[in-house]
Scaffold this motif. Structure first.
Motif, PDB file in Angstrom:
ATOM      1  N   UNK A   5      39.145 -12.302  12.713  1.00 35.98           N
ATOM      2  CA  UNK A   5      38.489 -12.136  13.929  1.00 35.98           C
ATOM      3  C   UNK A   5      37.085 -12.751  14.015  1.00 35.98           C
ATOM      4  N   UNK A   6      36.570 -13.343  12.779  1.00 38.95           N
ATOM      5  CA  UNK A   6      35.282 -13.943  12.929  1.00 38.95           C
ATOM      6  C   UNK A   6      35.008 -15.275  13.131  1.00 38.95           C
ATOM      7  N   UNK A   7      35.715 -15.574  14.154  1.00 36.53           N
ATOM      8  CA  UNK A   7      35.430 -16.818  14.882  1.00 36.53           C
ATOM      9  C   UNK A   7      34.913 -16.649  16.249  1.00 36.53           C
ATOM     10  N   UNK A   8      34.030 -17.742  16.559  1.00 33.46           N
ATOM     11  CA  UNK A   8      33.200 -17.569  18.121  1.00 33.46           C
ATOM     12  C   UNK A   8      34.552 -17.603  19.043  1.00 33.46           C
ATOM     13  N   UNK A   9      35.332 -18.208  18.754  1.00 33.97           N
ATOM     14  CA  UNK A   9      36.463 -18.535  19.817  1.00 33.97           C
ATOM     15  C   UNK A   9      37.525 -17.252  19.899  1.00 33.97           C
ATOM     16  N   UNK A  10      37.440 -16.407  18.697  1.00 33.08           N
ATOM     17  CA  UNK A  10      38.551 -15.138  18.732  1.00 33.08           C
ATOM     18  C   UNK A  10      38.545 -14.662  19.941  1.00 33.08           C
ATOM     19  N   UNK A  11      39.739 -14.118  20.320  1.00 35.15           N
ATOM     20  CA  UNK A  11      39.829 -13.171  21.453  1.00 35.15           C
ATOM     21  C   UNK A  11      39.052 -11.900  21.306  1.00 35.15           C
ATOM     22  N   UNK A  12      38.434 -11.569  22.052  1.00 37.73           N
ATOM     23  CA  UNK A  12      37.734 -10.227  21.903  1.00 37.73           C
ATOM     24  C   UNK A  12      38.134  -9.090  22.850  1.00 37.73           C
ATOM     25  N   UNK A  13      38.977  -9.592  24.075  1.00 34.26           N
ATOM     26  CA  UNK A  13      39.562  -8.787  25.052  1.00 34.26           C
ATOM     27  C   UNK A  13      40.938  -9.438  25.733  1.00 34.26           C
ATOM     28  N   UNK A  14      42.001  -8.633  25.574  1.00 34.34           N
ATOM     29  CA  UNK A  14      43.291  -8.997  26.323  1.00 34.34           C
ATOM     30  C   UNK A  14      43.178  -8.386  27.569  1.00 34.34           C
ATOM     31  N   UNK A  15      43.375  -8.794  28.736  1.00 36.89           N
ATOM     32  CA  UNK A  15      43.577  -8.372  30.255  1.00 36.89           C
ATOM     33  C   UNK A  15      44.733  -8.370  30.420  1.00 36.89           C
ATOM     34  N   UNK A  16      45.510  -7.190  30.730  1.00 35.29           N
ATOM     35  CA  UNK A  16      46.790  -7.251  31.126  1.00 35.29           C
ATOM     36  C   UNK A  16      47.181  -6.519  32.496  1.00 35.29           C
ATOM     37  N   UNK A  17      48.016  -7.256  33.010  1.00 32.09           N
ATOM     38  CA  UNK A  17      48.511  -6.759  34.405  1.00 32.09           C
ATOM     39  C   UNK A  17      49.217  -5.452  34.255  1.00 32.09           C
ATOM     40  N   UNK A  18      48.888  -4.483  35.084  1.00 34.06           N
ATOM     41  CA  UNK A  18      49.393  -3.189  34.943  1.00 34.06           C
ATOM     42  C   UNK A  18      50.907  -3.040  34.778  1.00 34.06           C
ATOM     43  N   UNK A  19      51.626  -3.939  35.693  1.00 36.05           N
ATOM     44  CA  UNK A  19      53.038  -3.796  35.576  1.00 36.05           C
ATOM     45  C   UNK A  19      53.695  -4.182  34.124  1.00 36.05           C
ATOM     46  N   UNK A  20      52.934  -4.983  33.208  1.00 38.86           N
ATOM     47  CA  UNK A  20      53.585  -5.130  32.140  1.00 38.86           C
ATOM     48  C   UNK A  20      52.744  -4.677  30.972  1.00 38.86           C
ATOM     49  N   UNK A  21      51.797  -3.824  31.224  1.00 38.18           N
ATOM     50  CA  UNK A  21      50.808  -3.338  30.209  1.00 38.18           C
ATOM     51  C   UNK A  21      51.526  -2.563  29.179  1.00 38.18           C
TER      52      UNK A  21
END
Length: 484
Positions: free
Chosen positions: A283-299
């Motif tokens: 995760x030591x990349x400026x482009x790394x995903x920091x957050x995954x935002x999920x719709x509640x229907x498939x959470x």
């Protein structure tokens, strides 16, 4: 190359000992063993390096395109021949896993090949004039001497991303490599270019502490452009110094990148992409995903699948072929992440896997029940920590994604491509990918961020524009008449 050279500076085609009484300790982040101790450069060495670049500039700028391309052809050959050595250095100095080191080598090779085409792409224009008998010519020229401050996370590629285009457009360079990776973000590049025959003075590397030569590196009168990849805090300081001295900058800074997983997304494919985007190079990349935002229907389905995937990632020795999570760059990074993890737990997030530390290796860590104001979501983690944020609808997903001062990269997952593009356009970021993760870098495409993620673009024509300037020369055929 003899091992002694890895403790030297490279100035005006010569390997020499740094003049400072201070040293830079080059430490293997997995074993904590000292690789080499480098006597630092001081202001005198820095001035010598910039002067060498200044002296070499006119001859280098005047070479025919084919001759410059010849140097790059040789450099590409040298890089191919020394690939295993480059990967070995990325492993032992930067803590790169074998997969990450391979990815980095290929990215550096791609930008070097792209830059090799720049000498014949230094085009100008002839434009019409409103003055009878006149034409307007626009000529393109190098900026002069470029100062490059290399990062430690993708040290070889991200230093080469500036060095190769700068040289290919007729500039000469001085590199200040990251203190954690002085070889792969500087000295190794100099050695490869020396073997490729680049003339002395065109490439210079000074290894030194920021406290001793950092500000002077930016403010030196020879430097016409400062290219920096690193944190927003340091980048802001560099931008302030450069602005005071009317210098151009290329700043690629921090990120807080989000993957938006919409209600119609393919969960399995989103999990695979999210795992890579979160955990490549810990995760030591400026482009790394920091957050995954999920719709509640498939959470819930996503969380179950993602947790299973994350728990299957091997953490440990980066020299092992099957290791996915290697060491963080140093103990300070481990302690910072442990503090952020604890604060996020204290604020009510649920840690569902990971969090344990062995040396500088932090197990892949996953949080749920996270809100956007918790530390692990609000701050750029720069480590193997994934957070999942549940939202009610597409509009809320976009709002949460944009609720950050950063704007570097991102991702949208949906079975409807045009829906994905529509959402992507609403996320305030310099780069975003539909049905892919956030860590992408193609040498011919515009790379860069918005907001506090930086200024300018790398890649292709955008890099060519950044490392050159243009001059308008108006030419009269005959003479014009003036009103007085």
């Amino acid at each position: 190359m003899s091992s002694q050279k890895w403790a030297m500076q490279y100035i005006n085609g010569e390997w020499k000992k740094g003049s400072s009484e201070k040293t830079v300790e080059n430490i293997n982040p997995y074993t904590n063993e000292t690789i080499t101790t480098i006597p630092s450069a001081n202001a005198e060495d820095l001035n010598e390096a910039y002067q060498a670049a200044e002296d070499a500039r006119s001859n280098w700028e005047g070479l025919p395109p084919a001759e410059v391309e010849g140097y790059f052809d040789k450099l590409i050959t040298v890089m191919k021949d020394r690939k295993s050595e480059i990967i070995d250095w990325l492993t032992k100095e930067a803590g790169s896993t074998q997969v990450k080191a391979q990815v980095e080598f290929e990215a550096a090779m791609a930008i070097t090949k792209e830059a090799s085409s720049f000498p014949t792409r230094m085009t100008g224009q002839i434009l019409p004039s409103n003055t009878p008998g006149k034409e307007n010519r626009v000529y393109r020229a190098p900026k002069g001497v470029v100062g490059i401050i290399g990062p430690w996370n993708f040290p070889f590629h991200l230093a080469m991303r500036s060095a190769a285009p700068a040289l290919a457009t007729g500039n000469t360079i001085v590199i200040k490599p990251a203190s954690d990776t002085p070889v792969t973000s500087g000295l190794l590049i100099a050695d490869l270019m020396e073997e490729a025959g680049f003339p002395k003075g065109t490439v210079n590397v000074v290894v030194g502490r920021g406290s001793e030569i950092g500000d002077e590196f930016v403010t030196h009168p020879s430097a016409k452009l400062i290219s920096f990849t690193g944190s927003t805090e340091v980048g802001s300081h560099i931008g302030e110094l450069a602005g005071k001295h009317i210098k151009d900058t290329a700043l690629e800074l921090g990120g807080n990148n989000a993957m938006l997983v919409l209600d119609d997304a393919d969960i399995e494919k989103a999990v695979e992409a999210g795992t890579f985007g979160n955990f490549l190079h810990q995760g030591q990349i400026c482009m790394s995903l920091n957050r995954i935002i999920i719709h509640e229907n498939i959470h819930d389905k996503f969380v179950d699948a993602f947790r299973e995937k994350v728990e299957g990632l091997k953490a440990g020795n980066p020299e092992d072929q099957d290791t996915v999570i290697g060491p963080l760059i140093n103990k300070g990074a481990v302690e910072r992440l442990q503090d952020e993890i604890q604060k996020t737990k204290d604020q009510g997030a649920e840690l569902i896997t990971g969090g344990n530390v062995n040396g500088n290796v932090l197990e892949p860590t996953l949080f749920t029940h996270v809100t956007n104001d918790m530390p692990a979501a609000k701050n750029e983690m720069f480590g193997p920590v994934a957070v999942i944020i549940k939202v009610k609808n597409e509009e809320e997903a976009i709002q949460v994604a944009n609720d950050t001062p950063y704007g570097l990269s991102g991702s949208v997952f949906t079975e409807n491509i045009e829906r994905g593009v529509k959402v992507a356009k609403q996320v305030k970021t310099g780069m975003i990918h539909v049905n892919d993760q956030s860590v992408n870098d193609e040498a011919h495409v515009a790379f860069g961020g918005e907001k506090e993620s930086g200024l300018g673009r790398f890649g292709g024509q955008w890099a060519l524009d950044k490392f050159t300037t243009v001059k308008w020369i108006g030419v009269m055929d005959g003479y014009r008449e003036f009103p007085f």
